[in-house]
Design an enzyme around this catalytic site. Structure first.
Site: not given
Ligand SMILES: *Cc1c(COP(=O)(O)O)cnc(C)c1O
Length: 371
Positions: A37, A134, A264, A312
């Site tokens: 992802k 979640r 800055y 930036m």
């Molecule tokens: C992002 C995610 C992972 C991966 O987690 P890591 O700590 O990066 O290995 C696994 N399962 C779900 C559902 C996630 O959202």
């Protein structure tokens, strides 16, 4: 010293990615779902996906369907799953692209079944909340969703490939409690006739630290990229190799007198006559402004901290009397066993975690895959 380094570049070591998958395969003895992802945690999703598959990953996981579609468009034919969906979304396009759906509610279960075609049930993984609070099917909804999922499977509308959950990592005890709840849910699923092919709970942290949570598959994200999920434990200690090295070329150099204000707000003033080197990376590129005056970089074999504010597009390094020229290579982070600053060093400097450091590297930084 390297002259004529790339202006800005993140090199991605695809062999490291494949080796990290092999490491998790050997360590856990179960399937590895490679989590790609967020553009492969900033590394470039299609390239990472291909490398992870070469290393033996059995599936790829994305948060959103759009991320999975992007992998399909890039020619990835492996099994994909996606688990974070827009409310009210229909899943016909996912079914057409052969993407398995993480299902976190009755509404999503119904939408998944509606996307089935005659003779082709929609492949799903039921996701349960075991304490992260979640997404995932909520505790009060477990039996209702299990019963409906079992019914939809019996009539050929869904195929329950997986049952999964995600851990908080708050402590080993908290994760063990979540594992206990997960086993309870699996028992209740079994009681209504649900026999998933793969039960998966552990992400990188539990894949390493909680062997009993490995079950049939582990979903490895950060470890795939060679980074440690644990504060105080390095990649090397875990047998992992960081895949990303962030580099830039010194864009300008000037000699300045004592007391010169830098960047800055003049939060850095030179302590004596010194040389300032300009690095063409800024917070638009994912260099955290919170790491102003702290983030480390390697130039010509010496480590220096950012001088003053990260802007930036650029930051300045006060290199003292070191001889530095325009075009010299600056390593922002990479593999600390090679003497580079690490993503963890930057995370510490910015008060965050290595995940955020690599994932936020911006679109202006070209990724160059190497192997
Ligand atoms: C992002 C995610 C992972 C991966 O987690 P890591 O700590 O990066 O290995 C696994 N399962 C779900 C559902 C996630 O959202």
């Amino acid at each position: 010293m390297t002259r004529g380094a790339p202006f800005r570049e993140a090199t991605i070591d695809l062999d490291a990615i494949a080796d990290n998958v092999r490491h998790f395969r050997a360590l856990t003895g179960v399937q590895v779902i490679a989590v790609v992802k967020a553009n492969g945690y900033g590394h470039g999703a299609p390239e990472v996906a291909a490398a992870a598959l070469a290393g033996g990953a059995s599936r790829l996981g994305t948060a959103t369907l759009e991320e999975s579609f992007a992998l399909r468009r890039a020619g990835i034919t492996a099994t994909l799953m996606a688990w974070l969906h827009e409310p009210g979304r229909r899943f016909d396009d996912a079914v057409e692209s052969g993407i398995e759906l993480g299902v976190s509610s009755l509404e999503q279960l119904v939408a998944a079944s509606e996307a089935a075609t005659v003779g082709t049930p929609t492949p799903i993984h039921l996701k349960f909340d075991t304490g992260l609070s979640r997404n995932g099917i909520a505790t009060h909804d477990i039996d209702r969703v299990l019963a409906e999922a079992a019914r939809l499977e019996r009539i050929g509308r869904v195929r329950i490939i997986g049952v999964f959950s995600h851990l908080s990592g708050a402590s080993l005890d908290d994760d063990r409690a979540a594992l206990f709840r997960f086993h309870d849910i699996l028992g209740r699923a079994d009681a209504v006739g649900i026999r998933p092919e793969i039960r998966h709970l552990a992400a990188t942290g539990a894949a390493i630290a909680l062997p009993e949570a490995r079950l049939d598959a582990v979903r490895v994200g950060i470890g795939l990229y060679g980074l440690s999920p644990f504060a105080g434990r390095t990649s090397a200690e875990l047998g992992l190799r960081p895949a990303m090295t962030l580099r830039a070329a010194v864009a300008a150099v000037r000699r300045v007198p004592e007391g010169t204000g830098v960047s800055y707000d003049y939060v850095h003033r030179t302590a004596g006559e010194t040389t300032l080197a300009l690095v063409p990376l800024g917070y638009a590129d994912g260099i955290p402004r919170q790491a102003s005056s702290r983030g480390p970089v390697l130039i010509g074999g010496r480590t220096h901290a950012v001088a003053g504010r990260v802007a930036m597009d650029q930051f300045v390094v006060d290199v003292g009397d070191q001889e530095v020229a325009v075009g010299d290579e600056v390593i922002v982070f990479g593999d600390p066993t090679l003497g580079h600053p690490s993503a963890d060093d930057w995370a510490d400097a910015a008060g965050t975690i290595n995940y955020e450091i690599v994932t936020r590297i911006g679109a202006r930084v070209p990724r160059r895959a190497i192997s």
